[in-house]
Design a protein around this motif. Structure first.
Motif, PDB file in Angstrom:
ATOM      1  N   LYS A 204      55.679  -1.154 -18.401  1.00  0.00           N
ATOM      2  CA  LYS A 204      56.394  -0.116 -17.646  1.00  0.00           C
ATOM      3  C   LYS A 204      57.910  -0.249 -17.818  1.00  0.00           C
ATOM      4  O   LYS A 204      58.621   0.755 -17.924  1.00  0.00           O
TER       5      LYS A 204
ATOM      6  N   ARG B  16      52.918   7.505  -9.243  1.00  0.00           N
ATOM      7  CA  ARG B  16      53.040   8.531 -10.288  1.00  0.00           C
ATOM      8  C   ARG B  16      52.532   9.855  -9.743  1.00  0.00           C
ATOM      9  O   ARG B  16      51.490   9.919  -9.094  1.00  0.00           O
TER      10      ARG B  16
ATOM     11  N   GLU C 195      56.691  15.575 -13.932  1.00  0.00           N
ATOM     12  CA  GLU C 195      56.180  14.202 -14.079  1.00  0.00           C
ATOM     13  C   GLU C 195      57.189  13.206 -13.498  1.00  0.00           C
ATOM     14  O   GLU C 195      58.352  13.186 -13.909  1.00  0.00           O
TER      15      GLU C 195
ATOM     16  N   GLU D 208      57.417   9.019 -12.314  1.00  0.00           N
ATOM     17  CA  GLU D 208      56.740   7.722 -12.148  1.00  0.00           C
ATOM     18  C   GLU D 208      57.770   6.674 -11.736  1.00  0.00           C
ATOM     19  O   GLU D 208      58.767   6.473 -12.431  1.00  0.00           O
TER      20      GLU D 208
END
Lengths: 871, 485
Positions: free
Chosen positions: A658, B6, B47, B49
């Motif tokens: 990530k 997310r 989107e 996250e």
């Protein structure tokens, strides 16, 4: 009248306190000056109140007479204060000198009973004689002398003192002095003064042979002194051709068959200067009986009376009475103890039931009692004295030889030796030879005592009895040969007893708890927490030239006892057994079946290779590491190490993915990624580290036992050997059985071998091995009188991940970890080392289970005292 | 330990408003020595996250812990797994999202449901996969579980003991976070602190609206609050609030006080007097044993002085001390833990004015204690089966030959009776070293019986034909005394 020999002689004691007494001007200082001049006293033995007045107050006397009242008051007050301090200082010095066994002569007037009382008390407390020498001078003479002084005390005071002297001198004899001398002024020139020598001091000369409690066992005694080389001469005396002398620890009579004959022997030999004998409990009892006191005879003393009655019958009452007188005199005069010296230094002390260090060389009623009966602590339910372990506190260095309390074997504890092996109870009569330090003994023909409470039989019966809880539970101390006294506290003893009650193998099989081991000081190298260099430096600083570095296995510690066959166990533990294998905390190492298999295999392999015959032993005790680690620790590894590794890998792997995505998206996480990568690598290292120590086993297949200390064979320990010997012996064992493995080691003697060992360590630990253990050349090594660490472990950088966590090498973490303290760990290592050896020694000596267990329990108690377990 | 939030879809960007964290900045805070960081891997209109992770200090984590001398302290999963600790660390980073007090303009998003994917881990939980799924599915999530890697060079474990959880579902951000803050600790089953008022508050506040109808509510309460009295407090509070709505969260109780001060235990069953497999009949059986022994002692002529050897927490000793004619009861026990409980019990007796109170004595059957000689009665109630058989003969030798009580009472399980219990293990208690049939016990007693003693065998508990009674009892009596009377 002036003939030297007929002059009256005053004998001053060799030590203690002598008070001079008399008014001012009675000639005390003059007399002392004369005695110093004549060499009877040393100048340093004379202490005077004037001397201390000078020391603390710069002046001997302050004259307040003829001053105005307010000034006189102040001066008088000053004088009183100086006096008070001077006396306090003097008393301190007297106490110190007395404690060291010196003589002090006190020069002061001592005209009042209270003045004298405190010195009498002090001397009694110090177990020293106290003597008073009073100078009786007529009043006119005193006055005349005072008038001639530079600073006269004045008529009134002189008269007053003379008067007080007369009044007080009459009761002097009742005050508790050992001797009282009242000397008339006129007599003084005719008196001779002398010093006594210490009657307790004797020269060792060509040697002494100290004999334990004989108790009338004439035949055994004659056999023993024959063995010692004494031959009967013309006057019926047994003399040694080299001039050695016999010494008896007392109790030559009672209980046994020929008390009178034995007493005669010692009386004649002592009288002829061929032997010495000290006072004892039976001796004292018989002495008082013979001198006509009303004593009740028991514990075998009645047999002396029977013999005496028979003597009277055979030789007439006149002969018996004469004998009685001679013997009572002999016994009453027996010294409480004797100190044998060589070159003026005390070597050996002989005391019947023991002696306290501060009493050595001194005489008093109290000391006599102690030497006769020992350190008794009241009486038990059966009316027998409970003995305290006085020898635990012996630390002045002389060897103390004693008897009184029968032991199966000569008991060597803390520089004391018990040589009463109970000949009268069917045991042995022991002689201890000095300076040879050898034992010679004779077996008793039979048990003469016919006592119901035969202490030897009682001892044998009780050998496997459960240890006495009350003696242990509130804390106790063990006297070890290697370290001296080791004390353990009640709270930890209780925890240890809890452990023994729930988890350990049976007490009689629990011989030894392996001592804890400290790492060296933290490494100076900033990349390491531990490094061999610090271990080598430690031993060099302790004066150790040669070291042994052994590869440290990562498995589980185990103590193995392997008997030659099941029956061989009986003399050691009281029942048949193949042996036992237990962990470092005393728990059974294997489940029953598996232990049976391992022991069976080892027994068979050792027998096949004729190990037991080769070493003439029926037992082998080993300190070892059993591999692999997962054999014993599978649950721990799965639940802790593997679990944590999996968590760390999962966490750090996911996170790193990530963070890289975030970086790709333009976030400034370069530092975070770098940290993440490093930590992921740490987790991988950690995950690998413990796997080095684990492999699959199938029954005995894959099990390896790496022994590194050969603890014992039958009747023998190996604590005086080198570690090279232990390593080579382990190699030999590996040759005997596939279950055993040898351990790699290096010997370090110089800088080159040191570097080589470091390289070896670095290479070994980088591939994941735990590390090395550095030991001094000899198993038990001292620096001067102090025991040095028996071993230091130096663990590898990689291995330490499983101890200090996967990120311990992060500079900030390492810096903090380097503040760790190893002092307590080192202290415990030494204590447990000493206890471990002591326990094994007692086990192979077939000492009682209680005596062995007190060592083991103490080690377990020390282990319950928390120490940082990461060390 | 980390959490990835997310969201996808047209409104996704709004999630970043609710989180109140600027996607272009790194969030990097120190929360009481723990580094808490948040970074967006993506933040577009459709989107978003955010990755949130905490890095505790491994050295700090173990400081001051009661078992700080446990070797495994530095090898501790607390540093890695999500737990109540993690929830504490991230609470302030998620403050705005949790309380919904966002800027006026974003307020409508607070109640908006987003299609979320929430990933967190690693999780160390003893709950099986199915239960983990059942914890989240009723809340509208699809649950995906992933195991860690457990690949070892030797046989160690069949699968990893850590898991990673991914949840997918349409919920509001506030609700999702509140659910996680409750359920992550439930999964973890380990608390780093005392359970107290804070926990009750948290559960009431974050559980609002979803916890009550949850099919596993009971499990959640039990694993959150652990102690029945605290659970009861929680339930009472809910009832009170239902009656007194609107709710005032600050109801005047002291939030800092601990409910009962009882420290968290690790849930290990206590080794005690109760065997593990016969819960129902056992409690009754213990009672029956105490009764039987007490009755027997009451009927003895000589009963002034009694030793309860292996007295544990002192229940039997307490009973015996109330028997008429008993002047002294020594409660002998090696375990300090058990003895502490016994002392509490005895103190209560004293407070209630009982005349004779047992004396706690540290002792052990493997040692000799002269103070136990010549007592009237020694009791070994369910003790001998905890001693390895080879050590037992010597123990009995000490008791009968050295202590020589007038009466010795020994009870032990009757193995034959185990058939009645349909046990799935061979013995009634993990620590039992053996359990004997009536024949075996009688033989042993006969072997131990030394000069001067007679022995009589009895049973305690409900008898089953052919199997006897659950407990067997041997009573040794000194014969000489009887003959003298």
């Amino acid at each position: 009248m002036m003939n030297e020999d007929t002059r009256r002689t005053i004998r001053l004691p060799h030590a203690g306190i002598v008070l001079l007494m008399g008014p001012s001007n009675s000639g005390k200082s003059t007399l002392l000056a004369r005695l110093v001049e004549e060499g009877v006293l040393l100048q340093t033995e004379v202490v005077s109140s004037d001397q201390f007045r000078m020391l603390v107050g710069d002046d001997v006397y302050i004259d307040w007479r003829g001053r105005p009242k307010h000034e006189a008051d102040i001066l008088y007050n000053d004088y009183q204060r100086i006096s008070e301090q001077a006396f306090a200082a003097m008393e301190t010095i007297l106490r110190m000198r007395g404690g060291l066994g010196k003589l002090s002569v006190v020069d002061a007037t001592h005209l009042y009973p209270d003045d004298r009382r405190k010195y009498i008390d002090l001397a009694h407390r110090l177990d020293l004689p106290v003597v008073v020498v009073a100078l009786d001078v007529p009043e006119e003479a005193l006055l005349k002398r005072d008038a001639g002084r530079a600073e006269p005390r004045g008529k009134q005071r002189v008269k007053q003192q003379a008067h007080q002297f007369k009044r007080t001198v009459r009761g002097l004899k009742e005050e508790g002095f050992d001797s009282v001398y009242i000397l008339k002024d006129a007599q003084l020139p005719e008196l001779r003064f002398e010093r006594r020598s210490n009657p307790l001091l004797k020269e060792i000369g060509p040697g002494i042979d100290i004999i334990g409690d004989i108790h009338g066992c004439w035949d055994e005694m004659i056999e023993l002194i024959g063995k010692l080389g004494y031959v009967p001469g013309e006057e019926g005396l047994y003399l040694h051709p080299e001039g050695r002398k016999l010494v008896s620890v007392g109790d030559v009579m009672s209980r046994g068959p020929q008390s009178i004959r034995t007493m005669m022997f010692w009386q004649q030999h002592v009288e002829a200067g061929a032997a010495y004998m000290v006072d004892s409990n039976h001796g004292w009892k018989i002495a008082r009986y013979l001198s006509g006191r009303d004593v009740s005879l028991s514990h075998g003393d009645e047999r002396v009376a029977d013999e005496l009655a028979q003597l009277a019958q055979e030789h007439g009452s006149e002969a018996a009475s004469q004998w009685r007188q001679r013997m009572s005199h002999f016994l009453l005069e027996a010294p409480s103890h004797l100190v044998f010296t060589k070159n003026g230094v005390r070597h050996v002390v002989v005391a019947h039931a023991g002696i306290r260090d501060e009493a050595i060389g001194k005489q008093s009623k109290r000391i006599s009692d102690f030497c006769r009966y020992g350190d008794t602590d009241g009486f038990d339910a059966a009316g027998k004295p409970v003995r305290k372990e006085w020898y635990a506190h012996h630390n002045t260095g002389e060897l103390i030889v004693w008897g009184h309390d029968p032991r199966v074997q000569p008991a060597v504890v803390n520089h004391t030796i018990n040589i009463d092996q109970g000949v009268v109870f069917g045991g042995q009569l022991t002689a201890y030879r000095y300076p040879e330090k050898a034992f010679v003994s004779v077996q008793a023909a039979r048990d003469y005592s016919e006592a119901a409470d035969n202490p030897l039989k009682e001892w044998a019966r009780r050998r496997f009895s459960p240890p006495n809880l009350r003696r242990l539970i509130e804390g106790y101390s063990v006297v070890t040969d290697s370290y001296g006294e080791v004390e353990v506290r009640g709270e930890f003893v209780k925890a240890a007893i809890d452990t023994v009650s729930h988890f350990t193998v049976p007490i009689e099989e629990l011989l030894y708890i392996p001592p804890t081991m400290s790492p060296p000081a933290v490494s100076e190298d900033e990349a390491y927490l531990e490094h061999p260099r610090e271990a080598f430096a430690y031993y060099r600083a302790q004066g150790v030239q040669t070291m042994v570095a052994e590869k440290k296995h990562m498995g589980s510690r185990a103590i193995l006892t392997i008997y030659k066959d099941e029956a061989a166990a009986i003399p050691y533990i009281g029942y048949p057994s193949a042996g036992s294998i237990y962990t470092r905390t005393g728990r059974a190492f294997f489940p029953n079946q598996m232990e049976h298999k391992v022991l069976g295999q080892l027994q068979q392999d050792l027998r096949t290779s004729e190990y037991f015959e080769r070493y003439d032993t029926d037992i082998l005790v080993l300190d070892a590491e059993i591999l692999p680690w997962n054999l014993k620790a599978k649950e721990l590894i799965a639940a802790q190490y593997a679990h944590v590794a999996e968590a760390a890998m999962l966490d750090r792997t996911k996170l790193l993915v990530k963070l890289k995505e975030a970086q790709a998206a333009g976030r400034e996480v370069g530092d975070w990624i770098e940290e993440g990568e490093r930590k992921l690598a740490n987790a991988e290292t950690f995950g690998q580290a413990f796997q080095y120590y684990c492999w699959d086993v199938d029954e005995l297949e894959g099990v390896r036992i790496a022994s590194f200390h050969i603890l014992a064979h039958g009747g023998e320990t190996f604590f005086d050997r080198t570690h090279v010997w232990h390593m080579e012996h382990a190699r030999e064992l590996a040759g005997c059985s596939k279950l055993f493995m040898e351990t790699e080691y290096r010997v370090i003697t110089d800088a080159a071998s040191e570097e080589e060992a470091i390289a070896w360590w670095a290479e070994m630990t980088e591939t994941g091995h735990e590390g090395i253990v550095v030991k001094p050349e000899f198993y038990r090594t001292r620096n001067g009188s102090k025991l040095v660490q028996p071993a230091l472990k130096v663990r590898g950088r990689r291995y330490l991940h499983i101890i200090y966590g996967m990120d311990y090498l992060e500079p900030d973490n390492l810096k903090r970890l380097k503040q760790r303290k190893t002092r307590k760990k080192e202290k415990h290592a030494l204590l447990e080392f000493a206890l471990g050896m002591e326990g094994i020694e007692r086990f192979v000596r077939k000492d009682s289970v209680e005596r062995m267990h007190e060592c083991v329990l103490a080690a377990l108690a020390l282990e319950s005292d928390p120490v940082d377990p990461r060390l | 330990m980390h959490l990835i939030i997310r969201a996808e879809g047209t409104d996704a960007r709004a999630v970043s408003y609710l989180l109140a964290k600027n996607p272009n900045n790194l969030y990097d805070r120190d929360e009481k020595g723990v580094r808490v960081r948040l970074v967006y891997t993506v933040c577009t209109d459709d989107e978003v996250e955010a990755v949130l992770y905490a890095t505790p200090d491994p050295v700090d984590l173990v400081k001051g812990s009661p078992d700080s001398y446990d070797i495994t302290q530095y090898i501790n999963d607390r540093e890695f797994v999500v737990s109540s600790l993690f929830c504490t660390y991230i609470r302030s980073a998620l403050g705005t999202a949790l309380n919904g007090k966002t800027k006026e303009e974003y307020l409508p998003w607070v109640t908006h449901s987003f299609p979320f994917t929430l990933s967190f881990g690693p999780v160390a939980s003893n709950l099986p996969d199915a239960i983990v799924e059942q914890l989240f599915e009723p809340l509208g999530y699809k649950v995906e579980l992933e195991r860690g890697v457990a690949d070892y060079s030797f046989e160690l474990k069949s699968r990893s003991s850590v898991r990673y959880v991914t949840l997918r579902g349409e919920v509001t951000l506030q609700q999702a976070l509140r659910q996680l803050l409750i359920l992550i600790p439930v999964l973890d089953d380990y608390k780093h602190h005392y359970v107290g008022q804070d926990e009750i508050d948290k559960l009431a506040r974050y559980g609002e609206g979803w916890l009550d109808p949850h099919p596993l509510r009971e499990l959640i309460l039990k694993r959150s609050l652990r102690f029945s009295n605290i659970i009861a407090q929680f339930e009472a509070r809910l009832r009170r609030e239902a009656a007194l709505s609107p709710v005032n969260a600050d109801d005047g109780t002291d939030g800092q006080s601990m409910a009962d001060g009882e420290p968290q235990t690790d849930g290990e069953p206590r080794m005690g007097e109760e065997p593990q497999t016969e819960e129902q009949p056992k409690i009754r059986l213990n009672e029956l044993r105490y009764q039987a022994i007490t009755n027997l002692v009451s009927g003895l002529d000589a009963k002034r002085t009694i030793v309860d050897y292996g007295s544990g927490e002192g229940k039997l000793a307490a009973r015996l001390s109330s028997v008429e004619g008993v002047a002294e009861v020594l409660a002998v026990e090696p375990s300090a833990m058990s003895q502490l409980r016994a002392i509490e019990r005895f103190d209560k007796l004293a407070d209630h004015g009982q005349k004779v109170v047992p004396t706690p004595v540290t002792g052990s059957l493997f040692y000799y204690d002269e103070t136990l000689r010549g007592k009237d009665v020694i009791v070994l109630c369910e003790v001998i089966e905890h001693i390895d058989a080879p050590r037992l003969n010597k123990v009995m030798d000490t008791v009968l030959n050295e202590y020589r009580p007038q009466t010795l009472i020994v009870t032990t399980p009757n193995r034959e009776y185990n058939a009645v219990y349909e046990m799935d293990q061979s013995m009634r208690h993990n620590d039992h070293r053996f359990e004997w049939t009536r024949g075996e016990f009688a033989d042993a007693c006969d072997r131990w019986r030394t000069s001067g003693y007679t022995v009589e065998m009895q049973g305690i508990g409900e008898e089953v034909a052919g199997l006897g009674q659950p407990t067997q009892m041997a009573v040794f009596s000194r014969r000489e005394e009887r003959e003298q009377r």
